[in-house]
Design a protein around this motif. Structure first.
Motif, PDB file in Angstrom:
ATOM      1  N   MET A  14       0.849  -1.194   0.000  1.00  0.00           N
ATOM      2  CA  MET A  14       0.000   0.000   0.000  1.00  0.00           C
ATOM      3  C   MET A  14       0.882   1.240   0.000  1.00  0.00           C
ATOM      4  N   PHE A  15       0.521   2.208  -0.823  1.00  0.00           N
ATOM      5  CA  PHE A  15       1.188   3.509  -0.814  1.00  0.00           C
ATOM      6  C   PHE A  15       0.255   4.528  -1.424  1.00  0.00           C
ATOM      7  N   ASN A  16       0.547   5.798  -1.201  1.00  0.00           N
ATOM      8  CA  ASN A  16      -0.285   6.882  -1.690  1.00  0.00           C
ATOM      9  C   ASN A  16       0.102   7.195  -3.141  1.00  0.00           C
ATOM     10  N   ILE A  17      -0.759   6.819  -4.062  1.00  0.00           N
ATOM     11  CA  ILE A  17      -0.516   7.007  -5.499  1.00  0.00           C
ATOM     12  C   ILE A  17      -0.402   8.494  -5.840  1.00  0.00           C
ATOM     13  N   ASP A  18      -1.252   9.313  -5.238  1.00  0.00           N
ATOM     14  CA  ASP A  18      -1.201  10.756  -5.511  1.00  0.00           C
ATOM     15  C   ASP A  18       0.119  11.368  -5.050  1.00  0.00           C
ATOM     16  N   GLU A  19       0.603  10.915  -3.901  1.00  0.00           N
ATOM     17  CA  GLU A  19       1.874  11.424  -3.395  1.00  0.00           C
ATOM     18  C   GLU A  19       3.016  11.047  -4.349  1.00  0.00           C
ATOM     19  N   PHE A  20       3.014   9.801  -4.832  1.00  0.00           N
ATOM     20  CA  PHE A  20       4.062   9.396  -5.762  1.00  0.00           C
ATOM     21  C   PHE A  20       3.967  10.193  -7.068  1.00  0.00           C
ATOM     22  N   SER A  21       2.760  10.405  -7.569  1.00  0.00           N
ATOM     23  CA  SER A  21       2.575  11.188  -8.800  1.00  0.00           C
ATOM     24  C   SER A  21       3.123  12.595  -8.636  1.00  0.00           C
ATOM     25  N   GLU A  22       2.936  13.156  -7.458  1.00  0.00           N
ATOM     26  CA  GLU A  22       3.450  14.496  -7.178  1.00  0.00           C
ATOM     27  C   GLU A  22       4.982  14.494  -7.157  1.00  0.00           C
ATOM     28  N   ILE A  23       5.560  13.470  -6.556  1.00  0.00           N
ATOM     29  CA  ILE A  23       7.024  13.376  -6.466  1.00  0.00           C
ATOM     30  C   ILE A  23       7.635  13.230  -7.858  1.00  0.00           C
ATOM     31  N   ILE A  24       7.087  12.329  -8.680  1.00  0.00           N
ATOM     32  CA  ILE A  24       7.659  12.057 -10.003  1.00  0.00           C
ATOM     33  C   ILE A  24       7.223  13.108 -11.033  1.00  0.00           C
ATOM     34  N   ASN A  25       6.194  13.873 -10.689  1.00  0.00           N
ATOM     35  CA  ASN A  25       5.718  14.987 -11.499  1.00  0.00           C
ATOM     36  C   ASN A  25       5.074  14.572 -12.827  1.00  0.00           C
ATOM     37  N   ILE A  26       4.457  13.391 -12.850  1.00  0.00           N
ATOM     38  CA  ILE A  26       3.619  12.972 -13.982  1.00  0.00           C
ATOM     39  C   ILE A  26       2.458  12.151 -13.429  1.00  0.00           C
ATOM     40  N   SER A  27       1.373  12.122 -14.172  1.00  0.00           N
ATOM     41  CA  SER A  27       0.224  11.303 -13.790  1.00  0.00           C
ATOM     42  C   SER A  27       0.354   9.931 -14.413  1.00  0.00           C
ATOM     43  N   PRO A  28      -0.082   8.900 -13.699  1.00  0.00           N
ATOM     44  CA  PRO A  28       0.024   7.553 -14.257  1.00  0.00           C
ATOM     45  C   PRO A  28      -0.941   7.356 -15.417  1.00  0.00           C
ATOM     46  N   THR A  29      -0.598   6.430 -16.302  1.00  0.00           N
ATOM     47  CA  THR A  29      -1.534   6.047 -17.361  1.00  0.00           C
ATOM     48  C   THR A  29      -2.513   5.001 -16.844  1.00  0.00           C
ATOM     49  N   ASP A  30      -2.146   4.366 -15.706  1.00  0.00           N
ATOM     50  CA  ASP A  30      -3.026   3.398 -15.049  1.00  0.00           C
ATOM     51  C   ASP A  30      -2.560   3.254 -13.603  1.00  0.00           C
ATOM     52  N   PHE A  31      -3.478   2.913 -12.710  1.00  0.00           N
ATOM     53  CA  PHE A  31      -3.134   2.675 -11.311  1.00  0.00           C
ATOM     54  C   PHE A  31      -4.255   1.884 -10.657  1.00  0.00           C
ATOM     55  N   ALA A  32      -3.953   1.296  -9.528  1.00  0.00           N
ATOM     56  CA  ALA A  32      -4.971   0.607  -8.725  1.00  0.00           C
ATOM     57  C   ALA A  32      -4.433   0.449  -7.310  1.00  0.00           C
ATOM     58  N   TYR A  33      -5.355   0.372  -6.381  1.00  0.00           N
ATOM     59  CA  TYR A  33      -4.996   0.056  -5.004  1.00  0.00           C
ATOM     60  C   TYR A  33      -5.223  -1.426  -4.760  1.00  0.00           C
ATOM     61  N   LYS A  34      -4.468  -1.977  -3.834  1.00  0.00           N
ATOM     62  CA  LYS A  34      -4.608  -3.385  -3.477  1.00  0.00           C
ATOM     63  C   LYS A  34      -6.070  -3.671  -3.135  1.00  0.00           C
ATOM     64  N   GLY A  35      -6.618  -4.705  -3.766  1.00  0.00           N
ATOM     65  CA  GLY A  35      -8.010  -5.078  -3.535  1.00  0.00           C
ATOM     66  C   GLY A  35      -8.987  -4.505  -4.552  1.00  0.00           C
ATOM     67  N   ASP A  36      -8.548  -3.553  -5.374  1.00  0.00           N
ATOM     68  CA  ASP A  36      -9.428  -2.993  -6.408  1.00  0.00           C
ATOM     69  C   ASP A  36      -9.786  -4.070  -7.425  1.00  0.00           C
ATOM     70  N   LYS A  37     -11.008  -4.011  -7.903  1.00  0.00           N
ATOM     71  CA  LYS A  37     -11.438  -4.933  -8.954  1.00  0.00           C
ATOM     72  C   LYS A  37     -10.972  -4.389 -10.296  1.00  0.00           C
ATOM     73  N   LEU A  38     -10.185  -5.198 -10.998  1.00  0.00           N
ATOM     74  CA  LEU A  38      -9.712  -4.851 -12.330  1.00  0.00           C
ATOM     75  C   LEU A  38     -10.566  -5.594 -13.339  1.00  0.00           C
ATOM     76  N   LYS A  39     -10.235  -5.474 -14.603  1.00  0.00           N
ATOM     77  CA  LYS A  39     -11.052  -6.073 -15.653  1.00  0.00           C
ATOM     78  C   LYS A  39     -11.210  -7.588 -15.491  1.00  0.00           C
ATOM     79  N   PHE A  40     -10.098  -8.294 -15.228  1.00  0.00           N
ATOM     80  CA  PHE A  40     -10.154  -9.753 -15.164  1.00  0.00           C
ATOM     81  C   PHE A  40      -9.729 -10.332 -13.812  1.00  0.00           C
ATOM     82  N   ARG A  41      -9.423  -9.470 -12.843  1.00  0.00           N
ATOM     83  CA  ARG A  41      -8.934  -9.971 -11.561  1.00  0.00           C
ATOM     84  C   ARG A  41      -9.033  -8.882 -10.507  1.00  0.00           C
TER      85      ARG A  41
END
Length: 130
Positions: A14-41
């Motif tokens: 687990m980590f804060n995706i928004d915080e990492f995006s701010e540090i690296i200074n770009i937005s992800p093209t995709d992301f998910a948190y542990k336990g999120d329902k994805l397309k096939f899993r």
């Protein structure tokens, strides 16, 4: 003709995706948190992913230039975030080529140092077409 696509992924429990995006200074093209329902899993990790545009080149190193440009100025802060949150990263390459000429798969010392600081591994998928 050889086409190379680089995808850079940071992942872990687990980590804060928004915080990492701010540090690296770009937005992800995709992301998910542990336990999120994805397309096939269901996601077993929290992940932040950025897929770069395909490039046409015979050198894998050419596909790393955009990543280096983004990460290098912030490498200490990114590395600290990765280690503080017990994360890993991966550089995933998708290489599609004809039989000739073959692409050069070389990682210079700067890339090896970058991999180390990012706690990164390499995943290289090579597709050869007639």
């Amino acid at each position: 003709m050889t086409s190379i696509k680089l995808t850079f992924i940071i992942y872990g429990d687990m980590f804060n995706i928004d915080e990492f995006s701010e540090i690296i200074n770009i937005s992800p093209t995709d992301f998910a948190y542990k336990g999120d329902k994805l397309k096939f899993r269901v996601s077993t990790d929290t992940f932040w992913k950025y897929s770069f545009k395909d490039i046409t080149s015979l050198y894998i190193g050419d596909s790393l230039k955009p990543l280096e440009k983004i990460v290098s100025p912030r490498i200490e802060e990114i590395s600290s975030f990765i280690h503080k949150n017990n994360l890993k990263s991966i550089m995933r390459f998708k290489v599609e080529t004809n039989k000739e000429p073959s692409p050069a798969i070389v990682f210079d010392n700067n890339i090896v140092k970058l991999l180390y600081k990012l706690n990164a591994s390499i995943d290289l998928d090579l597709y050869i077409y007639d």
